[in-house]
Scaffold this active site. Structure first.
Site, PDB file in Angstrom:
ATOM      1  N   HIS A 133      39.635  50.153  34.621  1.00  0.00           N
ATOM      2  CA  HIS A 133      38.238  49.745  35.485  1.00  0.00           C
ATOM      3  C   HIS A 133      38.484  48.768  36.812  1.00  0.00           C
ATOM      4  O   HIS A 133      37.883  48.850  37.543  1.00  0.00           O
ATOM      5  CB  HIS A 133      37.276  49.189  34.403  1.00  0.00           C
ATOM      6  CG  HIS A 133      37.131  50.125  33.167  1.00  0.00           C
ATOM      7  ND1 HIS A 133      37.266  49.174  32.111  1.00  0.00           N
ATOM      8  CD2 HIS A 133      36.686  51.178  32.812  1.00  0.00           C
ATOM      9  CE1 HIS A 133      36.908  50.211  30.946  1.00  0.00           C
ATOM     10  NE2 HIS A 133      36.700  51.580  31.522  1.00  0.00           N
ATOM     11  N   HIS A 147      38.721  47.005  31.371  1.00  0.00           N
ATOM     12  CA  HIS A 147      40.262  46.845  31.201  1.00  0.00           C
ATOM     13  C   HIS A 147      40.899  47.256  32.489  1.00  0.00           C
ATOM     14  O   HIS A 147      40.018  47.433  33.606  1.00  0.00           O
ATOM     15  CB  HIS A 147      40.620  48.069  30.133  1.00  0.00           C
ATOM     16  CG  HIS A 147      40.105  47.928  28.689  1.00  0.00           C
ATOM     17  ND1 HIS A 147      40.395  46.746  28.261  1.00  0.00           N
ATOM     18  CD2 HIS A 147      39.484  48.810  27.897  1.00  0.00           C
ATOM     19  CE1 HIS A 147      39.797  46.636  26.990  1.00  0.00           C
ATOM     20  NE2 HIS A 147      39.225  47.889  26.842  1.00  0.00           N
ATOM     21  N   THR A 200      28.711  49.142  33.407  1.00  0.00           N
ATOM     22  CA  THR A 200      29.602  49.151  32.146  1.00  0.00           C
ATOM     23  C   THR A 200      29.002  48.668  31.068  1.00  0.00           C
ATOM     24  O   THR A 200      27.978  48.145  30.813  1.00  0.00           O
ATOM     25  CB  THR A 200      30.936  48.234  32.233  1.00  0.00           C
ATOM     26  OG1 THR A 200      31.637  48.227  31.370  1.00  0.00           O
ATOM     27  CG2 THR A 200      30.400  46.798  32.882  1.00  0.00           C
ATOM     28  N   ARG A 201      29.400  49.406  29.577  1.00  0.00           N
ATOM     29  CA  ARG A 201      28.929  49.072  28.508  1.00  0.00           C
ATOM     30  C   ARG A 201      30.017  48.799  27.588  1.00  0.00           C
ATOM     31  O   ARG A 201      29.971  48.349  26.221  1.00  0.00           O
ATOM     32  CB  ARG A 201      28.131  50.093  27.667  1.00  0.00           C
ATOM     33  CG  ARG A 201      28.895  51.324  27.293  1.00  0.00           C
ATOM     34  CD  ARG A 201      28.150  52.106  26.532  1.00  0.00           C
ATOM     35  NE  ARG A 201      28.962  53.155  25.717  1.00  0.00           N
ATOM     36  CZ  ARG A 201      29.015  54.204  26.213  1.00  0.00           C
ATOM     37  NH1 ARG A 201      28.718  54.887  27.316  1.00  0.00           N
ATOM     38  NH2 ARG A 201      29.855  55.227  25.154  1.00  0.00           N
ATOM     39  N   GLY A 242      32.549  57.275  37.073  1.00  0.00           N
ATOM     40  CA  GLY A 242      33.982  57.676  36.778  1.00  0.00           C
ATOM     41  C   GLY A 242      33.956  58.652  35.613  1.00  0.00           C
ATOM     42  O   GLY A 242      33.116  59.502  35.509  1.00  0.00           O
ATOM     43  N   ARG A 243      34.902  58.682  34.590  1.00  0.00           N
ATOM     44  CA  ARG A 243      35.140  59.616  33.715  1.00  0.00           C
ATOM     45  C   ARG A 243      34.182  59.454  32.671  1.00  0.00           C
ATOM     46  O   ARG A 243      33.809  58.192  32.210  1.00  0.00           O
ATOM     47  CB  ARG A 243      36.660  59.518  33.201  1.00  0.00           C
ATOM     48  CG  ARG A 243      36.733  60.614  32.013  1.00  0.00           C
ATOM     49  CD  ARG A 243      38.169  60.244  31.558  1.00  0.00           C
ATOM     50  NE  ARG A 243      38.417  58.957  30.923  1.00  0.00           N
ATOM     51  CZ  ARG A 243      37.921  58.532  29.642  1.00  0.00           C
ATOM     52  NH1 ARG A 243      37.400  59.446  28.973  1.00  0.00           N
ATOM     53  NH2 ARG A 243      38.303  57.329  29.130  1.00  0.00           N
ATOM     54  N   ASP A 244      33.386  60.355  32.231  1.00  0.00           N
ATOM     55  CA  ASP A 244      32.528  60.702  31.118  1.00  0.00           C
ATOM     56  C   ASP A 244      31.544  59.416  31.191  1.00  0.00           C
ATOM     57  O   ASP A 244      31.072  58.603  30.115  1.00  0.00           O
ATOM     58  CB  ASP A 244      33.115  60.653  29.819  1.00  0.00           C
ATOM     59  CG  ASP A 244      32.182  60.984  28.662  1.00  0.00           C
ATOM     60  OD1 ASP A 244      31.611  61.889  28.752  1.00  0.00           O
ATOM     61  OD2 ASP A 244      32.825  60.337  27.680  1.00  0.00           O
TER      62      ASP A 244
END
Length: 382
Positions: A200, A197, A192-193, A285-287
């Site tokens: 996640h 939330h 994660t960057r 995950g997404r993108d």
């Protein structure tokens, strides 16, 4: 335990005697000033996170990576790890020399210069980032890099890192020892960057249902100027892990890598690094590692289909976009929720920033109250 990429965990950090030797030789060495971006790459090479790399790539590896997504020996590798200098600096350096790499007067490493060569920035841009658009932050950074690339192994004298991050810093060898002590046979990494939330958190806990352990591994290297600063994000992770995760099954450590924003190619890179840290799985995950509209929503998942599991070894957990569904009354994804988009709580990044800068709380369905308070304080102070 899963083997490091290439079979051996690299360590280029000098022992005490060798460190003293190079520090004594420092006055007579030619010096190259390096950016924080290169400092972070040095840290990652030093402790083995970028195994099997022992330094900055030479010409054959560089071109093999950008053309074939492999090192010259055939091992999968997706992003060039290079150091570039301007022509006026390069002409003073000779192949075979030992060069001092210096950051703000700190002598961090010795580059054993094997070769100087010219890269192909346009080909690199298209093959790594999928575009040569200078509005892409990774491409912009690439085009600002020096034109002459310096290849060679490095001897690292010290890890340079923000002290706040250092207390959470663990080398691949240290994390592997922790996983072994906890008897984790399977460990899933979460890259994660951004603040974590509820969506996640949902993905992490779904993975934790079937894995022995979870490594929450936030990236703390160089990011875009409009990304939330790592120090703020770290506070969010701390409060979340303290209150909502099982402490005996979650390990928290920083990932001192830079963001390249190269989407699919960076997803491969993130997986390889987590394999070196001892993870058997990684959540994609997404993108993943994307920016703007340069990549398809699930391109970072699809790229793994180009490589056999026996080659990459670390396995990918592919999750779809998750959200809070008002009708379901819980977090879900398109795989589990039958309801219309109008029933899904979704907030754009712009909307989130707007609410926080106005001192408003984010919906509890979107983020934990404790996280919302930290972010609200940061945005409101701006």
């Amino acid at each position: 335990m899963i083997k490091p990429h290439g079979g051996k965990l690299i360590n280029t950090i000098a022992a005490d005697e060798k460190k003293i030797y190079w520090e004594k030789k420092f006055p007579e060495l030619k010096k190259v000033a390096i950016s924080n971006f290169i400092v972070n790459d040095i840290n990652m090479i030093a402790d083995g996170a970028m195994s099997p790399l022992e330094g900055f790539m030479g010409k054959e590896d560089y071109y093999s990576v950008i053309e074939n997504t492999r090192l010259k020996n055939g091992l999968i590798w997706s992003i060039p790890i290079v150091i570039g200098v301007d022509y006026d600096v390069a002409k003073e350096l000779k192949e075979g020399e030992d060069i001092a790499l210096v950051s703000h007067d700190d002598f961090l490493a010795v580059l054993h210069l094997d070769e100087k060569y010219i890269g192909d920035k346009r080909k690199e841009a298209f093959n790594v980032f999928g575009t040569d658009d200078e509005n892409h932050p990774g491409v912009k950074n690439l085009y600002q890099r020096g034109d002459v690339l310096l290849g060679g192994k490095i001897t690292v004298l010290r890890i340079k890192m923000n002290e706040y991050f250092r207390k959470y810093y663990k080398t691949p060898a240290q994390l592997r020892a922790i996983f072994k002590e906890k008897n984790f046979k399977t460990v899933v990494a979460f890259q994660t960057r951004n603040p974590i939330h509820r969506a996640h958190e949902y993905l992490q806990k779904c993975a934790l249902e079937i894995m022995d352990g979870l490594l929450v591994h936030p990236l703390v290297g160089e990011t875009k100027s409009d990304d939330i600063p790592a120090e703020v994000r770290m506070k969010c992770y701390e409060v979340l892990l303290e209150n909502y995760f099982p402490k005996d099954r979650v390990v928290f450590s920083v990932f001192p890598a830079n963001m390249r924003y190269s989407g699919p190619k960076e997803a491969i890179f993130h997986a390889i690094c987590r394999k070196n840290y001892g993870c058997t799985h990684i959540i994609i995950g997404r993108d993943h590692a994307g920016v703007g509209n340069y990549y398809g929503t699930y391109d970072a998942q699809k790229i793994f289909d180009n490589f056999g599991k026996e080659e990459l070894e670390i396995e990918v957990l592919k999750f779809e976009n998750s959200f809070y569904c008002k009708k379901c009354g819980n977090l879900a994804s398109p795989k589990t929720c039958p309801h219309d988009l109008s029933d899904h709580l979704t907030l754009s990044g712009t909307k989130v920033r707007e609410m926080l800068s106005q001192g408003l709380d984010l919906p509890t369905e979107f983020t934990r109250t404790e996280v919302s308070c930290i972010l609200k304080e940061y945005y409101y102070s701006k």
